[in-house]
Write an enzyme that holds these catalytic residues in place. Structure first.
Site, PDB file in Angstrom:
ATOM      1  N   LYS A  80       9.463   0.034 -14.204  1.00 42.49           N
ATOM      2  CA  LYS A  80       9.643  -1.303 -14.758  1.00 42.49           C
ATOM      3  C   LYS A  80       9.871  -1.230 -16.268  1.00 42.49           C
ATOM      4  CE  LYS A  80       7.405  -5.888 -14.717  1.00 42.49           C
ATOM      5  NZ  LYS A  80       6.197  -6.642 -14.294  1.00 42.49           N
ATOM      6  N   SER A 155       6.890 -10.913 -11.592  1.00 47.26           N
ATOM      7  CA  SER A 155       7.898 -10.521 -12.563  1.00 47.26           C
ATOM      8  C   SER A 155       8.517  -9.164 -12.283  1.00 47.26           C
ATOM      9  CB  SER A 155       7.258 -10.498 -13.958  1.00 47.26           C
ATOM     10  OG  SER A 155       6.247  -9.493 -14.030  1.00 47.26           O
ATOM     11  N   SER A 179       2.315 -10.222  -9.951  1.00 47.76           N
ATOM     12  CA  SER A 179       3.673  -9.737 -10.229  1.00 47.76           C
ATOM     13  C   SER A 179       4.068  -8.449  -9.523  1.00 47.76           C
ATOM     14  CB  SER A 179       3.867  -9.555 -11.741  1.00 47.76           C
ATOM     15  OG  SER A 179       3.958 -10.808 -12.373  1.00 47.76           O
TER      16      SER A 179
END
Length: 488
Positions: A80, A155, A179
């Site tokens: 990420k 997210s 998330s």
């Protein structure tokens, strides 16, 4: 050579160990897959195939000389865009950090390097991890591999979509209020949010420091187990790192449901769609059939979780993001004016609308005259939620509930209504407020072919038990999901 990107993580690991194929062949399959489908998905913000292949060749050389770092040596993993890798851009999907190259590795990256994992950075995300749909990225919107007209969750939507679409078999995300778990549920993959403090946050760009936690995604349960085992443990660089006894991967094993006490919700309290509610009831019945003892818990206090979570998270984000001022690093507006104008213009142009909304809300809740009424009261409510979990785990071994009340919604469906977007996290935020671990497990598809996820939650530092329960749930036929091979 067959398309190795279609294999599960476990099959990749097994095939590398038996010499059935090389890391270079695995990596080449993933590169081909990324080139073929990521233009439709938008999971990656950056992609350097030459660098990844060079790392794969180094792994193959270690394997040939019997100098492997671990059984996982040579397996690619997505990262990420808020986890620092030395020399790589770490933008948090924000314009304000679009030119920032990290001068150091996050602790989780150091640990994964020591195991021989190959990094495939950077997966897309909601800007600074603020969002539930990966529509808040400054650069692109990630799509759901099961239906590209729908969101992948957020997210960490890029990390989840990359696994679900076969571009990697495992990836790292971060979880502040759901998330990891929410996109895992909406993309039909596994996603673990560990106990707060179990995994170092050093090198994770902070959103809300008392809530954030790094964790893994995977296309099978074993990938989550291996990656979590690789990244967990005490770290002196992180003042919130816990000195609990280490996780023992050998204690994760299949057991019996008979006699296990399972905490469940009333179906109407889940606010679930009919298809999610139906699957929840089916799996509760399956657990009962296997001998588990279901105990209905009182979740009435948790209706306050969304306002409590967003007051605390936005207050912390207001503080954490104050460092992005256009002076030391990141985007700087080059206009003329006073020093204050530089701050205002750099932040106004560098941050997106959702980030600015949360900074404003957090600053307001921390301001003189409002602190006790809002932030202080939210912290007191957080203590009550934590105590509620403590009471739950005196009566049950784990809690079983849906991860998300619905399957993936349409791109753009909730962008104009922030409150409806925030409510997408209603079943996940309490876990972060209490700091307990939870995992989202695939639970089949709804009537239009979209994934459903179920969440298992256990007490602090009980990941060995939690992952064992997840391993057992994986045996149920109702949980099986075939990830899409063709992206339409």
């Amino acid at each position: 050579m067959n398309d190795l990107s279609k294999l599960t993580y476990s099959k990749i690991k097994e095939g590398l160990g038996k010499g059935e194929f090389t890391s270079e062949e695995v990596t080449s399959s993933y590169i081909d897959r990324i080139n073929a489908v990521d233009s439709k998905i938008g999971a990656f913000l950056e992609f350097n195939p030459e660098k990844i292949l060079a790392s794969a060749k180094e792994s193959d050389a270690r394997r040939k000389s019997k100098a492997l770092k671990s059984e996982m040596d040579g397996i690619p993993i997505g990262i990420k865009d808020n986890i620092c890798i030395e020399g790589e851009i770490t933008s948090c999907a924000s314009k304000i950090l679009s030119n920032f190259r990290s001068p150091y590795d996050a602790t989780v990256i150091t640990k994964l390097k020591s195991k021989g994992f190959l990094f495939v950075p950077r997966t897309n995300m909601d800007e600074f991890a603020m969002g539930s749909s990966t529509e808040n990225s400054a650069f692109q919107t990630t799509k759901n591999p099961f239906d590209v007209t729908r969101i992948p969750g957020g997210s960490s939507g890029g990390s989840a979509a990359a696994v679900a679409s076969g571009m990697v078999s495992t990836s790292l995300g971060s979880d502040t209020g759901g998330s990891i778990r929410q996109p895992a549920a909406l993309c039909g993959v596994w996603g673990l949010k560990p106990t707060y403090g179990r995994v170092s946050r050093y090198g994770l760009v902070a959103y809300a420091s008392s809530l954030d936690q790094i964790g893994p995604f995977g296309n099978d349960i074993h990938s989550v187990i291996d990656v979590f085992d690789s990244i967990q443990g005490y770290d002196s660089h992180d003042q919130t790192s816990a000195k609990e006894k280490s996780f023992n991967v050998n204690h994760v094993k299949l057991g019996s449901w008979k006699g296990l006490r399972v905490g469940v919700m009333k179906t109407e309290d889940t606010q679930a769609s009919p298809s999610v509610a139906k699957r929840y009831e089916e799996l509760k019945a399956a657990l009962t059939k296997e001998g588990a003892i279901l105990k209905e818990l009182d979740f009435s206090l948790f209706k306050y979780s969304i306002p409590v979570y967003y007051l605390i998270a936005t207050a912390e984000c207001s503080s954490n993001l104050s460092r992005f001022d256009g002076i030391r690093y990141g985007f700087r507006d080059e206009g003329q004016g006073k020093l204050e104008d530089l701050y205002v213009e750099s932040r106004s142009k560098g941050f997106g609308n959702e980030v600015k909304r949360r900074i404003l809300l957090g600053t307001f809740s921390l301001s003189s005259g409002y602190y006790d009424a809002y932030y202080g009261k939210a912290q007191k409510a957080r203590v009550l939620i934590k105590k509620q979990y403590e009471s739950f785990f005196k009566d049950v071994d784990f809690i079983f509930q849906p991860t998300s009340p619905t399957s993936a919604f349409k791109v753009g469906e909730k962008t104009k209504d922030p409150i409806q977007m925030y409510l997408a996290d209603i079943l996940t935020t309490t876990v972060n407020l209490a700091g307990v671990p939870a995992i989202s497990c695939p639970a089949g598809l709804d009537e239009i072919g979209l994934p459903i996820g179920m969440q298992l939650t256990s007490n602090h530092f009980e990941e060995e038990k939690l992952l064992s329960y997840a391993l057992m749930l994986n045996e149920f036929p109702e949980t099986k999901i075939h990830l899409p091979e063709t992206i339409k």
